[in-house]
Structures are given as structure tokens and as C-alpha cells.
Write a protein that holds these residues in place. Structure first.
Motif, mmCIF file in Angstrom:
data_model
loop_
_atom_site.group_PDB
_atom_site.id
_atom_site.type_symbol
_atom_site.label_atom_id
_atom_site.label_comp_id
_atom_site.label_asym_id
_atom_site.label_seq_id
_atom_site.Cartn_x
_atom_site.Cartn_y
_atom_site.Cartn_z
ATOM 1 N N ASP A 79 0.748 -1.191 0.045
ATOM 2 C CA ASP A 79 0.064 -0.018 -0.055
ATOM 3 C C ASP A 79 0.914 1.245 -0.059
ATOM 4 N N GLU A 80 1.878 1.251 0.711
ATOM 5 C CA GLU A 80 2.779 2.595 0.861
ATOM 6 C C GLU A 80 3.498 2.606 -0.586
ATOM 7 N N HIS A 81 3.953 1.811 -1.414
ATOM 8 C CA HIS A 81 4.426 1.680 -2.558
ATOM 9 C C HIS A 81 3.333 2.323 -3.424
ATOM 10 N N PHE A 82 2.238 1.821 -3.514
ATOM 11 C CA PHE A 82 1.203 2.016 -4.351
ATOM 12 C C PHE A 82 0.776 3.581 -4.351
ATOM 13 N N LEU A 83 0.681 3.950 -3.172
ATOM 14 C CA LEU A 83 0.198 5.314 -2.830
ATOM 15 C C LEU A 83 1.264 6.342 -2.833
ATOM 16 N N GLU A 119 -5.787 1.507 5.644
ATOM 17 C CA GLU A 119 -6.924 2.530 5.608
ATOM 18 C C GLU A 119 -6.414 3.692 6.192
ATOM 19 N N GLN A 120 -5.467 3.866 7.317
ATOM 20 C CA GLN A 120 -4.955 4.985 7.624
ATOM 21 C C GLN A 120 -4.044 5.444 6.822
ATOM 22 N N LEU A 121 -3.192 4.596 6.079
ATOM 23 C CA LEU A 121 -2.100 5.254 5.328
ATOM 24 C C LEU A 121 -2.842 5.815 4.103
ATOM 25 N N LEU A 122 -3.805 5.464 3.525
ATOM 26 C CA LEU A 122 -4.871 6.095 2.409
ATOM 27 C C LEU A 122 -5.412 7.289 3.043
ATOM 28 N N ALA A 123 -5.778 7.340 4.141
ATOM 29 C CA ALA A 123 -6.374 8.710 4.907
ATOM 30 C C ALA A 123 -5.465 9.563 4.817
ATOM 31 N N ASP A 124 -4.109 9.392 5.210
ATOM 32 C CA ASP A 124 -3.159 10.208 5.467
ATOM 33 C C ASP A 124 -2.176 10.459 4.271
ATOM 34 N N SER A 125 -2.685 9.779 3.036
ATOM 35 C CA SER A 125 -2.096 10.147 1.682
ATOM 36 C C SER A 125 -2.280 11.462 0.999
ATOM 37 N N GLU A 183 -16.010 13.002 -6.155
ATOM 38 C CA GLU A 183 -16.297 14.152 -5.494
ATOM 39 C C GLU A 183 -17.455 13.626 -4.758
ATOM 40 N N ALA A 184 -18.456 12.728 -5.266
ATOM 41 C CA ALA A 184 -19.424 12.224 -4.671
ATOM 42 C C ALA A 184 -19.236 11.193 -3.291
ATOM 43 N N HIS A 185 -17.961 10.518 -3.434
ATOM 44 C CA HIS A 185 -17.904 9.591 -2.789
ATOM 45 C C HIS A 185 -16.502 9.767 -1.919
ATOM 46 N N ALA A 186 -15.717 10.793 -2.119
ATOM 47 C CA ALA A 186 -14.391 10.942 -1.495
ATOM 48 C C ALA A 186 -14.640 11.323 0.044
ATOM 49 N N GLY A 187 -13.619 10.556 0.668
ATOM 50 C CA GLY A 187 -13.838 10.636 2.221
ATOM 51 C C GLY A 187 -14.714 9.774 2.931
ATOM 52 N N ARG A 188 -15.443 8.931 2.184
ATOM 53 C CA ARG A 188 -16.515 8.061 2.824
ATOM 54 C C ARG A 188 -15.934 6.507 2.835
ATOM 55 N N ALA A 189 -16.312 5.934 4.013
ATOM 56 C CA ALA A 189 -16.101 4.449 3.983
ATOM 57 C C ALA A 189 -17.344 3.710 4.067
ATOM 58 N N TYR A 190 -17.415 2.780 3.195
ATOM 59 C CA TYR A 190 -18.822 2.326 2.857
ATOM 60 C C TYR A 190 -18.915 0.910 3.599
ATOM 61 N N PRO A 191 -19.692 0.496 4.423
ATOM 62 C CA PRO A 191 -20.109 -0.823 4.664
ATOM 63 C C PRO A 191 -20.943 -1.752 3.739
ATOM 64 N N LEU A 192 -20.384 -2.602 3.385
ATOM 65 C CA LEU A 192 -21.074 -3.433 2.515
ATOM 66 C C LEU A 192 -21.605 -4.759 2.957
ATOM 67 N N THR A 193 -22.911 -5.232 2.872
ATOM 68 C CA THR A 193 -23.177 -6.327 3.069
ATOM 69 C C THR A 193 -24.379 -6.776 2.394
ATOM 70 N N GLY A 194 -24.824 -8.145 2.685
ATOM 71 C CA GLY A 194 -25.684 -8.420 1.814
ATOM 72 C C GLY A 194 -27.145 -8.193 2.503
ATOM 73 N N PRO A 195 -28.156 -9.009 1.987
ATOM 74 C CA PRO A 195 -29.656 -8.383 2.480
ATOM 75 C C PRO A 195 -29.819 -9.077 3.604
#
Length: 288
Positions: A79-83, A119-125, A183-195
């Protein structure tokens, strides 16, 4: 230009289908020959490796958004290398495939701790970011296909532990949605589950009903389950997966979240529908 990592994996390959034609795509893989079938008009395949920063910079040149899927819980370097490469190349938005366990304060296993750190690496990137946090993939039950075809048996631990498992197609659709509208989804963390929250025993019954064939569920002991994990994974990862299973037995993975339906404007896909669409994989007459 959108870059997809993990393009030959479960979510990445599905994201290719959803994004094809919507934006120019670049697929990053260590083995371009394995992704050659995905190439076509508007889709190029490039070689690269998370352990090779120059290859990442080459792949990310000209890219505006990227899907980041990493899979080695023994290192944060990928993740560090990619970011770092994404910042250097002017990428604006990174969508990260994470896991819903990061929100559970009781989850302290290696894999969850690794995902939190990433996730923290991404938030701090300094980049625009979106985190996708799914529960277990419904497609994990494809691991039962051999014993179902040969014996009519499912062997698993924690047979009555319910999990709000998700159809990987829904994850890919959310990924495509967020990549196309930063822009519509930046800074969001989405929990994704089934029904619904469903257990392995219930999944086995659904598969039997659809196959019109009686299936038997055989409960593995914790020790048997660990031995099986150690065959497939290094010991630290096997132990983390075993810890995760115990949390599931205690009910930690049972909550159903409405985010998928809210984002996609339709109900999340059910296990029955996923299994129906993949039923050939479980047929005794030799499905692929």
C-alpha cells in the motif's frame, strides 16, 4: 483513465465488466498473460508489481482514479508503494478494498489490524479516497464445490454462525460507482453487506434445494479447521482467520447494513440468487 489492481481477482475482474465502455481502463497485474483475455477496446493490460515502485509509476502515469486491492497481510509496503506512486503521478482518487471487521473494536487479529493500517495510510496520503468495507464474499462457498460434487457434503466450522455475506458483484458495482464519481464519494467508508445474515448450514440447504439434491453439512472442530487453514496459508494468516471465525461464532458479523441498497438503488443480492447464477460450479455432472 482508471487503473484497476487485482483485475484477475474476484472483485477486480467484475469491476472490469462494469467499467468497460464507461472510461478508459488500465489493468495492473504481475502476469499480463493471465489478464490478456480482459484486454480490448478501451482496456489495456500492463505489467507491474507492488514490490517494484518504478513499475507502479509507469502504470499510474496518466491515471486519474484507481482501485487498490492488496492481499499480503504480512506487509504494509504494498500500500505504501502504491500510494507513493499515485501521488507522484498525479492520481486524484483511490478506492480501497478493505473489510468491515475494521469497525469492530474486538477484532485485533493480524488481517484486521493490517487493513486498519492500510486505511490509515490512505487517509493520510493527501489523495481523495474511498474505502469499501465488505463482509465475507458469497463466492467463498465455491470452496465447497469439490466435496459437494463428489460426495454431497459440505465440511466447515461454525456451521450456525451467521454472516451478512455479500455478492461480489455488488462490491464491484459499488467500486465502479465510486471510481466514476470521485467528488460524490471522497472521504467516505462504505460498509457493504448482503440483505440477510446467513449461516453455512443455511447456505448448504439453499444449495441442496437449488441442486434438487440432498446435501449433508459436517461440522469441523476448531482444531480440524485450523489444520485445513495451515495447509493453505502461512501460520500467522491461518491463526488470524481462525480468530475471525470465532468472532463470527459470537455473532460479530451478523449486522445487515442498508448501504448497498442506498448506493445502487436496488436491494443487495441474496445468497440464493448468487448460488442460482453459479449453480453449475456445484453440479455433480461436472460444472466448471
Amino acid at each position: 483513465m482508471i487503473l484497476l489492481t487485482g483485475a484477475t481477482g474476484t472483485v477486480g475482474s467484475l469491476a472490469v465488466r462494469r467499467l468497460r465502455g464507461a472510461a478508459p481502463l488500465r489493468l495492473l497485474t504481475r502476469r499480463p498473460d493471465r489478464a490478456a483475455h480482459l484486454a480490448g477496446p478501451g482496456v489495456e493490460v500492463v505489467g507491474g508489481d507492488f514490490d517494484d515502485p518504478p513499475s507502479l509509476r509507469r502504470a499510474l502515469t496518466g491515471v486519474t482514479a484507481a482501485l487498490l486491492v492488496t492481499a499480503n497481510p504480512l506487509t504494509h509496503a504494498h500500500d505504501e508503494h502504491f500510494l507513493a506512486a499515485a501521488r507522484a503521478c498525479g492520481v486524484r482518487h483511490v478506492v480501497k478494498l478493505s473489510a468491515l471487521a475494521v469497525t469492530d473494536p474486538g477484532a485485533a487479529d493480524l488481517i484486521t489490524t493490517w487493513q486498519r493500517g492500510n486505511e490509515q495510510l490512505l487517509a493520510d496520503s493527501g489523495l481523495l479516497w474511498t474505502s469499501l468495507r465488505p463482509r465475507a464474499f458469497m463466492s467463498n462457498t465455491l470452496g465447497w464445490s469439490i466435496s459437494i460434487r463428489a460426495e454431497g457434503v459440505v465440511r466447515a466450522a461454525c456451521g450456525n454462525a451467521v454472516n451478512a455475506t455479500i455478492d461480489p458483484r455488488d462490491i464491484a458495482e459499488v467500486a465502479a460507482l465510486t471510481l466514476l464519481a470521485p467528488e460524490a464519494h471522497a472521504g467516505r467508508a462504505y460498509p457493504l453487506t448482503g440483505p440477510e445474515a446467513i449461516s453455512p448450514v443455511e447456505q448448504t440447504k439453499i444449495l441442496g434445494d437449488l441442486l434438487q439434491r440432498p446435501l449433508v453439512f459436517e461440522e469441523l472442530t476448531e482444531e480440524e479447521a485450523r489444520r485445513r487453514l495451515l495447509v493453505r496459508y502461512p501460520a500467522p494468516i491461518a491463526e488470524a482467520l481462525a480468530e475471525s471465525a470465532l468472532r463470527g461464532r459470537a455473532g460479530a458479523k451478523s449486522d445487515v447494513d442498508p448501504t448497498v441498497a442506498e448506493l445502487l438503488g436496488r436491494p443487495a443480492g441474496s445468497y440464493r440468487q448468487w448460488a442460482l447464477d453459479r449453480l453449475d460450479a456445484f453440479r455433480a455432472d461436472g460444472g466448471a
